[in-house]
Write a protein that holds these residues in place. Structure first.
Motif, short mmCIF file in Angstrom:
data_model
loop_
_atom_site.label_atom_id
_atom_site.label_comp_id
_atom_site.label_asym_id
_atom_site.label_seq_id
_atom_site.Cartn_x
_atom_site.Cartn_y
_atom_site.Cartn_z
N ALA A 166 0.87 -1.02 -0.04
CA ALA A 166 0.29 -0.10 0.06
C ALA A 166 0.87 1.42 0.06
N VAL A 167 1.92 1.33 0.86
CA VAL A 167 2.81 2.21 0.90
C VAL A 167 3.42 2.68 -0.53
N VAL A 168 3.93 1.48 -0.93
CA VAL A 168 4.75 1.71 -2.47
C VAL A 168 3.87 2.13 -3.76
N GLN A 169 2.62 1.70 -3.55
CA GLN A 169 1.41 2.19 -4.49
C GLN A 169 1.47 3.67 -4.29
N ASP A 170 1.43 4.05 -3.01
CA ASP A 170 1.06 5.49 -2.71
C ASP A 170 2.29 6.32 -3.37
N ILE A 171 3.43 5.70 -3.01
CA ILE A 171 4.61 6.28 -3.60
C ILE A 171 4.79 6.94 -4.96
N TYR A 172 4.55 5.64 -5.83
CA TYR A 172 4.23 5.64 -7.15
C TYR A 172 3.28 6.49 -7.84
N ALA A 173 2.08 6.61 -7.13
CA ALA A 173 1.09 7.66 -7.53
C ALA A 173 1.24 8.81 -7.16
N THR A 174 1.87 9.19 -6.06
CA THR A 174 2.28 10.46 -5.87
C THR A 174 3.40 11.18 -6.63
N ALA A 175 4.18 10.40 -6.95
CA ALA A 175 5.50 10.76 -7.82
C ALA A 175 5.00 10.98 -9.42
N THR A 176 4.09 10.22 -9.72
CA THR A 176 3.44 10.55 -11.09
C THR A 176 2.49 11.68 -11.28
N ALA A 177 2.07 11.84 -10.13
CA ALA A 177 1.12 13.04 -10.00
C ALA A 177 1.96 14.40 -10.20
N GLU A 178 3.10 14.36 -9.44
CA GLU A 178 3.99 15.43 -9.54
C GLU A 178 4.63 15.62 -10.88
N LEU A 179 4.69 14.54 -11.62
CA LEU A 179 5.31 14.72 -13.17
C LEU A 179 4.05 15.50 -13.91
N PHE A 180 2.78 15.29 -13.80
CA PHE A 180 1.84 16.09 -14.39
C PHE A 180 1.61 17.61 -13.95
N LEU A 181 1.94 17.80 -12.61
CA LEU A 181 2.37 19.02 -12.33
C LEU A 181 3.26 20.00 -12.87
N ILE A 182 4.53 19.00 -13.18
CA ILE A 182 5.60 19.82 -14.05
C ILE A 182 5.14 20.06 -15.48
N GLY A 183 4.19 18.71 -15.98
CA GLY A 183 3.89 19.18 -17.39
C GLY A 183 2.89 20.09 -17.57
N ALA A 184 2.16 20.80 -16.55
CA ALA A 184 1.38 21.45 -16.76
C ALA A 184 1.83 23.19 -17.37
N PRO A 185 2.77 23.47 -16.63
CA PRO A 185 3.49 24.77 -17.09
C PRO A 185 4.16 24.62 -18.82
N ILE A 186 4.49 23.34 -18.85
CA ILE A 186 5.29 23.00 -20.23
C ILE A 186 4.30 23.13 -21.19
N ALA A 187 2.92 22.59 -20.89
CA ALA A 187 1.64 22.66 -21.78
C ALA A 187 1.35 23.96 -21.93
N ALA A 188 1.41 24.89 -20.99
CA ALA A 188 1.00 26.38 -21.10
C ALA A 188 1.75 27.09 -21.87
N VAL A 189 3.10 26.68 -22.01
CA VAL A 189 3.87 27.70 -23.02
C VAL A 189 3.56 27.24 -24.29
N ALA A 190 3.33 25.94 -24.46
CA ALA A 190 2.73 25.52 -26.03
C ALA A 190 1.59 26.48 -26.36
N LEU A 191 0.55 26.63 -25.36
CA LEU A 191 -0.52 27.58 -25.46
C LEU A 191 -0.40 28.80 -25.71
N ILE A 192 0.59 29.23 -25.17
CA ILE A 192 1.11 30.82 -25.52
C ILE A 192 1.68 30.75 -26.87
N ALA A 193 2.59 29.75 -27.21
CA ALA A 193 2.94 29.71 -28.87
C ALA A 193 1.80 29.76 -29.69
#
Length: 512
Positions: A460-487
């Motif tokens: 259960a802890v390992v699953q939570d760790i991978y889920a948390t880490a994956t969610a943070e990737l999308f948080l990093i990806g959101a501003p990248i997507a926002a720059v694409a929108l600005i372009a």
């Protein structure tokens, strides 16, 4: 061969549909080749006695060969018979597939993936170029949408077919490579019968030095992003050497290209505002698209405890969103002749999709994750092919091939770098969270855990760790997507031309 001053006859709707059947079959098989091995790789590497680093290289070598050679295929398409080139690329793909299927060891398998990548690079660049030659931009949206749908279906079908072949005792993993051969040969035959394009001969020389420098520079940077974080640290002497070498090679490529009579990537393309902004946006869409599909699969298997086959099926909402939005947007663009609103809407929806996926955790239901993925797919679907359409509409017909391949190249490059960098971020975050929960000894190995072998509380802890880490990737990806929108916001909408690429080229040459 047509006379350079005579406009070729307009390709009929029936001829376009017939030619599209061969193009789409070839495109589908080239996409399938890069995704079909994902679920089969553990078995392949075990059978051939390979290591974890070989595992990475079986995927990376095809991506390297495909990405690095796309601009060269595009340039060749502006100079030679596009029909012959597309059949050559499919032929390379067949040869690579046969070598891969009969591979006695991992070295031969990796070499075969390079040959497959060369073929896939040609197919990826040339399919869109051939479409632009036959179909006016005003009509192109309809067909671009269908291509987006084929891309989506190939992406999700690959892992499912690969898993099925590996689990079928009388077939096995070698059929992951053999399965594409008859379909690719059928595509070559169909194109021979149905694809009729004029050949306009031009006395020119290819800038082979510039091509070699581009391939070498891009390959060096892709090797760095593939190995950094695994074989050596991001901040290390190896990183410094590879980055410096890649940058120097690409700087030399720019210098050579600026002086070449027939550059592989004409720098004048980047003087065109639409093409330059579409290139930037394509690279950033590549990060969102590849990052989304690669890391969500791991989240399903480790964060949610699903099997590889279940993980493949759970990708369907993202692909379905991409398929529907690219097809519908393409039809509406053809109907109304307006395209910028769809690019802006796609950019906004993509950012929203990334932000929604940044909220996932180990307890998120399959339904909620599916909705978030569908939103991301809808955004990417509206952007991906329509960025190419906007650029093709705004450049001279003589540069159609190089412009199209440049956009495809940067989208693949963005995806490759994005997957490598986000993968390293994910690995580092997982390691730090493991150390936080279980102590530094548990985090030291860095191996992907086998959930079935773990006791319930630890699982259960390992699953939570991978889920948390994956969610943070999308948080990093959101501003990248926002720059694409600005372009995208800065791209100026221009009316879609009503002449096909070949008709425009004949008119341009007649004017000289």
């Amino acid at each position: 061969m047509t006379d350079s001053t005579t406009a070729p006859p307009r390709t009929s709707r029936r001829e376009v549909v017939q030619a599209m059947s061969g193009l789409m079959m070839g495109m589908f098989m080239s996409i399938l080749a890069s995704t079909i091995v994902s679920n089969a790789l553990p078995r392949i590497i075990a059978d051939l006695n390979g290591s974890q680093s070989v595992y990475t290289w079986v995927v990376t070598t095809e991506l390297l060969a495909m990405t690095a050679t796309v601009p060269l295929w595009g340039k060749l398409a502006d100079l030679y018979s596009r029909k012959l080139l597309i059949q050559l690329s499919l032929g390379l793909f067949v040869v690579g597939s046969l070598i891969a299927g009969f591979s006695p060891n991992v070295e031969v398998l990796i070499a075969s993936r390079v040959v497959q990548g060369l073929g896939a690079g040609g197919m990826t660049a040339l399919a869109t170029i051939v479409m632009a030659a036959m179909i006016p931009p005003r009509e192109l949206g309809r067909y671009s949408g269908i291509f987006g749908a084929v891309f989506g279906v190939g992406t999700v079908a690959g892992p499912l077919i690969g898993g099925l072949l590996v689990d079928t005792e009388w077939l096995g993993w070698r059929w992951c490579f053999f399965i594409g051969v008859p379909f690719t040969l059928a595509a070559i035959y169909l194109l021979q019968r149905t694809l009729h394009l004029p050949v306009v001969r031009r006395e020119v020389k290819i800038d082979y030095l510039g091509a070699a420098l581009i391939v070498a520079g891009v390959s060096t940077l892709l090797v760095w992003t593939s190995l950094a974080g695994n074989e050596f640290a991001w901040a290390s002497a190896w990183s410094a050497v590879l980055v410096a070498a890649g940058v120097v090679l690409l700087a030399l490529a720019v210098w050579v290209e600026s002086r070449a009579a027939e550059p592989v990537v004409p720098l004048s393309i980047f003087a065109n505002r639409t093409a330059a902004l579409a290139t930037v946006a394509s690279a950033l869409v590549g990060v969102a698209m590849f990052g989304g599909t690669v890391f969500l699969s791991q989240y399903f298997q480790i964060g949610m405890g699903k099997t590889p086959t279940q993980a493949g099926l759970m990708s369907l909402p993202l692909i379905f969103g991409l398929l529907v939005s690219s097809t519908v947007a393409g039809q509406l663009i053809t109907k109304w002749g307006r395209w910028k609103a769809f690019l802006i809407a796609g950019g906004v929806v993509m950012v929203v999709g990334m932000l929604l996926l940044s909220t996932i955790d180990a307890g998120t239901t399959v339904f909620v994750v599916s909705v978030h993925m569908a939103v991301l797919g809808v955004g990417v679907g509206m952007l991906m092919q329509n960025l190419v359409l906007a650029a093709q509409n705004d450049v001279p017909a003589r540069d159609l091939g190089t412009t199209t391949s440049t956009l495809t190249f940067f989208r693949s490059l963005g995806g490759a770098i994005g997957v490598s960098v986000l993968g390293a971020v994910l690995a580092n975050r997982v390691t730090s969270l493991m150390a936080e929960k279980f102590g530094p000894v548990a985090a030291g190995g860095g191996e992907v855990p086998d959930l079935a072998a773990l006791p319930e509380p630890v699982r259960a802890v390992v699953q939570d760790i991978y889920a948390t880490a994956t969610a943070e990737l999308f948080l990093i990806g959101a501003p990248i997507a926002a720059v694409a929108l600005i372009a995208v916001l800065f791209i100026k909408e221009k009316p879609l031309k009503t002449q096909s690429g070949d008709e425009r080229l004949a008119a341009e040459m007649a004017g000289h």
